[in-house]
Scaffold this active site. Structure first.
Site, PDB file in Angstrom:
ATOM      1  N   TRP A  44       0.868  -1.183   0.000  1.00  0.00           N
ATOM      2  CA  TRP A  44       0.000   0.000   0.000  1.00  0.00           C
ATOM      3  C   TRP A  44       0.899   1.225   0.000  1.00  0.00           C
ATOM      4  O   TRP A  44       1.824   1.329   0.811  1.00  0.00           O
ATOM      5  CB  TRP A  44      -0.918   0.052   1.234  1.00  0.00           C
ATOM      6  CG  TRP A  44      -1.597   1.383   1.288  1.00  0.00           C
ATOM      7  CD1 TRP A  44      -2.584   1.827   0.462  1.00  0.00           C
ATOM      8  CD2 TRP A  44      -1.279   2.481   2.161  1.00  0.00           C
ATOM      9  NE1 TRP A  44      -2.906   3.128   0.769  1.00  0.00           N
ATOM     10  CE2 TRP A  44      -2.126   3.549   1.799  1.00  0.00           C
ATOM     11  CE3 TRP A  44      -0.363   2.662   3.199  1.00  0.00           C
ATOM     12  CZ2 TRP A  44      -2.089   4.787   2.446  1.00  0.00           C
ATOM     13  CZ3 TRP A  44      -0.323   3.900   3.837  1.00  0.00           C
ATOM     14  CH2 TRP A  44      -1.185   4.947   3.471  1.00  0.00           C
ATOM     15  N   GLU A  94      -2.991  -2.783  -2.647  1.00  0.00           N
ATOM     16  CA  GLU A  94      -4.137  -2.204  -1.923  1.00  0.00           C
ATOM     17  C   GLU A  94      -4.430  -0.777  -2.354  1.00  0.00           C
ATOM     18  O   GLU A  94      -3.593   0.117  -2.210  1.00  0.00           O
ATOM     19  CB  GLU A  94      -3.832  -2.242  -0.414  1.00  0.00           C
ATOM     20  CG  GLU A  94      -4.937  -1.650   0.440  1.00  0.00           C
ATOM     21  CD  GLU A  94      -4.573  -1.622   1.930  1.00  0.00           C
ATOM     22  OE1 GLU A  94      -3.413  -1.918   2.282  1.00  0.00           O
ATOM     23  OE2 GLU A  94      -5.457  -1.281   2.736  1.00  0.00           O
ATOM     24  N   LYS A 136      -7.007   2.791  -2.426  1.00  0.00           N
ATOM     25  CA  LYS A 136      -7.630   3.634  -1.404  1.00  0.00           C
ATOM     26  C   LYS A 136      -8.356   4.782  -2.092  1.00  0.00           C
ATOM     27  O   LYS A 136      -7.985   5.170  -3.202  1.00  0.00           O
ATOM     28  CB  LYS A 136      -6.513   4.177  -0.509  1.00  0.00           C
ATOM     29  CG  LYS A 136      -6.963   4.957   0.675  1.00  0.00           C
ATOM     30  CD  LYS A 136      -5.821   5.101   1.670  1.00  0.00           C
ATOM     31  CE  LYS A 136      -6.282   5.901   2.865  1.00  0.00           C
ATOM     32  NZ  LYS A 136      -5.374   5.767   3.997  1.00  0.00           N
ATOM     33  N   ASP A 189      -9.536  -3.159   1.367  1.00  0.00           N
ATOM     34  CA  ASP A 189      -9.634  -2.660   2.737  1.00  0.00           C
ATOM     35  C   ASP A 189     -11.034  -2.079   2.862  1.00  0.00           C
ATOM     36  O   ASP A 189     -11.425  -1.213   2.074  1.00  0.00           O
ATOM     37  CB  ASP A 189      -8.553  -1.600   2.974  1.00  0.00           C
ATOM     38  CG  ASP A 189      -8.524  -1.097   4.410  1.00  0.00           C
ATOM     39  OD1 ASP A 189      -9.596  -0.760   4.947  1.00  0.00           O
ATOM     40  OD2 ASP A 189      -7.429  -1.013   4.991  1.00  0.00           O
ATOM     41  N   HIS A 243     -11.631   1.618   2.548  1.00  0.00           N
ATOM     42  CA  HIS A 243     -11.055   2.349   1.428  1.00  0.00           C
ATOM     43  C   HIS A 243     -11.991   2.603   0.257  1.00  0.00           C
ATOM     44  O   HIS A 243     -11.552   2.742  -0.883  1.00  0.00           O
ATOM     45  CB  HIS A 243      -9.807   1.626   0.922  1.00  0.00           C
ATOM     46  CG  HIS A 243      -8.656   1.734   1.866  1.00  0.00           C
ATOM     47  ND1 HIS A 243      -7.377   1.396   1.527  1.00  0.00           N
ATOM     48  CD2 HIS A 243      -8.602   2.155   3.148  1.00  0.00           C
ATOM     49  CE1 HIS A 243      -6.584   1.586   2.554  1.00  0.00           C
ATOM     50  NE2 HIS A 243      -7.306   2.043   3.559  1.00  0.00           N
ATOM     51  N   HIS A 282      -8.607  -6.420   4.155  1.00  0.00           N
ATOM     52  CA  HIS A 282      -8.240  -5.692   5.359  1.00  0.00           C
ATOM     53  C   HIS A 282      -9.566  -5.329   6.010  1.00  0.00           C
ATOM     54  O   HIS A 282     -10.244  -4.398   5.565  1.00  0.00           O
ATOM     55  CB  HIS A 282      -7.460  -4.421   5.034  1.00  0.00           C
ATOM     56  CG  HIS A 282      -6.003  -4.655   4.865  1.00  0.00           C
ATOM     57  ND1 HIS A 282      -5.089  -3.639   4.699  1.00  0.00           N
ATOM     58  CD2 HIS A 282      -5.276  -5.805   4.855  1.00  0.00           C
ATOM     59  CE1 HIS A 282      -3.871  -4.159   4.592  1.00  0.00           C
ATOM     60  NE2 HIS A 282      -3.958  -5.462   4.674  1.00  0.00           N
ATOM     61  N   ASP A 298     -12.166   6.638   6.185  1.00  0.00           N
ATOM     62  CA  ASP A 298     -11.255   5.542   6.535  1.00  0.00           C
ATOM     63  C   ASP A 298     -10.646   5.781   7.917  1.00  0.00           C
ATOM     64  O   ASP A 298      -9.446   6.004   8.061  1.00  0.00           O
ATOM     65  CB  ASP A 298     -10.155   5.465   5.456  1.00  0.00           C
ATOM     66  CG  ASP A 298      -9.125   4.405   5.775  1.00  0.00           C
ATOM     67  OD1 ASP A 298      -9.488   3.396   6.384  1.00  0.00           O
ATOM     68  OD2 ASP A 298      -7.955   4.598   5.396  1.00  0.00           O
ATOM     69  N   ASP A 315     -10.376   3.789  10.480  1.00  0.00           N
ATOM     70  CA  ASP A 315      -9.704   2.649  11.119  1.00  0.00           C
ATOM     71  C   ASP A 315     -10.225   2.354  12.518  1.00  0.00           C
ATOM     72  O   ASP A 315      -9.451   2.088  13.438  1.00  0.00           O
ATOM     73  CB  ASP A 315      -8.185   2.845  11.124  1.00  0.00           C
ATOM     74  CG  ASP A 315      -7.611   2.704   9.720  1.00  0.00           C
ATOM     75  OD1 ASP A 315      -7.674   1.601   9.167  1.00  0.00           O
ATOM     76  OD2 ASP A 315      -7.123   3.713   9.170  1.00  0.00           O
ATOM     77  N   ASP A 359      -7.243  -4.631   9.772  1.00  0.00           N
ATOM     78  CA  ASP A 359      -6.465  -3.400   9.644  1.00  0.00           C
ATOM     79  C   ASP A 359      -7.205  -2.231  10.272  1.00  0.00           C
ATOM     80  O   ASP A 359      -8.067  -1.619   9.648  1.00  0.00           O
ATOM     81  CB  ASP A 359      -6.168  -3.104   8.162  1.00  0.00           C
ATOM     82  CG  ASP A 359      -5.298  -1.864   8.027  1.00  0.00           C
ATOM     83  OD1 ASP A 359      -4.724  -1.425   9.043  1.00  0.00           O
ATOM     84  OD2 ASP A 359      -5.198  -1.323   6.898  1.00  0.00           O
TER      85      ASP A 359
HETATM   86  C1  RNT Z   1      -3.707   2.521   4.824  1.00  0.00           C
HETATM   87  C2  RNT Z   1      -3.841   1.089   4.476  1.00  0.00           C
HETATM   88  C3  RNT Z   1      -2.738   0.199   4.948  1.00  0.00           C
HETATM   89  C4  RNT Z   1      -2.278   0.558   6.344  1.00  0.00           C
HETATM   90  C5  RNT Z   1      -1.250  -0.385   6.904  1.00  0.00           C
HETATM   91  C6  RNT Z   1      -0.630   0.154   8.131  1.00  0.00           C
HETATM   92  O1  RNT Z   1      -4.823   3.246   4.564  1.00  0.00           O
HETATM   93  O2  RNT Z   1      -5.055   0.602   4.931  1.00  0.00           O
HETATM   94  O3  RNT Z   1      -3.090  -1.112   4.821  1.00  0.00           O
HETATM   95  O4  RNT Z   1      -3.353   0.627   7.229  1.00  0.00           O
HETATM   96  O5  RNT Z   1      -0.355  -0.699   5.939  1.00  0.00           O
HETATM   97 ZN    ZN Z   2      -5.380  -1.535   4.805  1.00  0.00          ZN
END
Ligand code: RNT
Ligand code: ZN
Length: 417
Positions: free
Chosen positions: A185, A224, A226, A257, A260, A284, A292, A294, A324
């Site tokens: 990523w 990955e 986003k 993810d 994302h 993820h 996003d 998290d 993630d």
């Molecule tokens: C970032 C991505 C990625 C990170 C990690 C730490 O938006 O989701 O995967 O969260 O690599």
């Molecule tokens: Zn991620």
């Protein structure tokens, strides 16, 4: 909770499920074989063991709950603690900045398998297979562009880093006798309008082709995308379209993810579309709150839909499931446990779905019957099966882990400053 009660409730649930043609033992066996890849970065808010530990590059961990892991031993100790409350056996997902650098500064274009030697030994000792990630954020050369940077020196630095990470992943995979999944990523993008969308994507395509030129046997690459990173809101070089097309044309694993995508997009719906054109998918699992952000994964419709799609696509062997998120505002070990168990609860419900009957209804145009059974399935006693699964795995049943996490906090993490 008393063991007999758990067993009694399970037996009733087992019979109830049998009445709709579902074998709960089979579902538990299947769940037992699903390994989650636990993200090491929830232990310390994505700091890692490089010089500064400052997080930059489109992502941010918010909160300052006390007790974050400060070094490699604490990260390991916390991961084992978290894993002890999560049923069945899981993997560990490492980022390059979590290498065992022995107190020396090892720049990203210098990293080698030896810096992960102690992790490989630790993984073998604790029966935790490793996955890996290159790290292009939180570095003076991260800037706004890494692999898509027109500046050759900076681009080459990141190409070299990513190539070295693939070699490390290959070594991990070889040693553990199971492919190491390496995720790529990058945050590359632009805060404001760019008039060079094509140019950066072309550069990225070329950088990736150069990185992937070496074929490995014991590691698998995934890419990955986003929507946007913080401070890079107007343009993301590696957008979903870019990686979907790249992955399909180069037969690479695409990472989805769940944080994302645009808030109303269904990530679950993407699985079947991708799996027809790419070999495998990496997930993820996260929880975006408005963006996003998290947040810790919970058992919500998004996670449930995603897990149901994996099972409905018959793709348990083609979908890798990683977590993630990085919530720095609550107990970090607790955050692991909640998110992992929530994902497993969703997977279990997916495995207990009366899919055959539902599909028969659908084939016969019985829309009412399909919807009715989908609704009823939601209140089937899956939780009794879940409790039994935890009991069998010797981990706390139900909320029993709360007190355990609190105990570890009182005895260990609260003493860190
Ligand atoms: C970032 C991505 C990625 C990170 C990690 C730490 O938006 O989701 O995967 O969260 O690599
Ligand atoms: Zn991620």
């Amino acid at each position: 909770m008393k063991e007999e009660l758990i067993v009694k409730a399970y037996e009733i649930a087992q019979e109830r499920y049998a009445s709709i043609g579902i074998d709960t033992e089979k579902a538990m066996d299947a769940l037992q074989n699903i390994q989650l890849s636990l993200h090491c970065w929830q232990t310390d808010d994505v700091s890692g063991f490089e010089a500064s530990g400052e997080l930059s590059g489109g992502i941010q961990a918010t909160g300052n709950y006390p007790g974050k892991a400060r070094n490699i031993d604490e990260v390991r100790q916390d991961i084992l603690k978290a894993a002890s409350y999560i049923p069945s056996n899981h993997r560990l997902n490492l980022h390059e900045i979590y290498g065992d650098f022995g107190g020396k500064f090892v720049d990203r274009d210098q990293v080698e398998p030896q810096h992960f030697e102690s992790w490989m030994q630790w993984g073998a000792e604790h029966n935790m297979k490793l996955d890996f990630n290159s790290t292009s954020f939180s570095h003076p050369k991260s800037g706004n562009l890494s692999l898509a940077n027109p500046n050759k020196a900076i681009r080459d630095f990141w190409i070299e880093h990513t190539k070295r990470c693939r070699l490390i992943a290959e070594e991990m995979g070889k040693r553990q006798g199971d492919p190491c999944i390496m995720n790529l990523w990058i945050h590359d993008g632009s805060k404001d309008i760019t008039v060079n969308r094509m140019k950066y994507r072309e550069i990225l395509m070329e950088s990736l082709d150069e990185i992937f030129a070496t074929e490995y046997k014991h590691m698998k690459d995934c890419i990955e995308s986003k929507v946007f990173g913080i401070g890079l809101e107007s343009y993301t070089v590696s957008s979903s379209d870019f990686y979907t097309a790249y992955g399909a044309s180069r037969k690479k694993i695409v990472t989805l993810d769940t944080g994302h995508f645009h808030p109303t997009e269904s990530v679950a719906d993407k699985l079947s579309a991708l799996l027809l054109f790419i070999p495998e998918v990496m997930l993820h699992v996260s929880r975006p709150v408005r963006w996003d952000s998290d947040h810790v994964t919970i058992m919500n419709d998004d996670t449930l839909d995603l897990c149901k799609e994996i099972v409905r696509c018959n793709a348990l062997d083609r979908v890798h499931i990683g977590l993630d998120y990085f919530d720095a505002s609550i107990n970090r070990i607790g955050a692991y446990v909640i998110g992992s168990r929530a994902t497993q609860k969703c997977l279990l419900q997916a495995l207990l779905e009366p899919l055959e009957t539902l599909r028969q209804y659908e084939a016969c145009g019985q829309g009412f019957e399909r919807l009715a059974l989908l609704e009823e399935a939601k209140s089937m006693p899956w939780n009794a099966v879940w409790d039994m699964f935890c009991l069998k795995n010797n981990v706390p049943v139900g909320e029993g882990f709360i007190a355990e996490v609190e105990k570890y906090e009182a005895e260990v993490t609260s003493k860190r400053c």
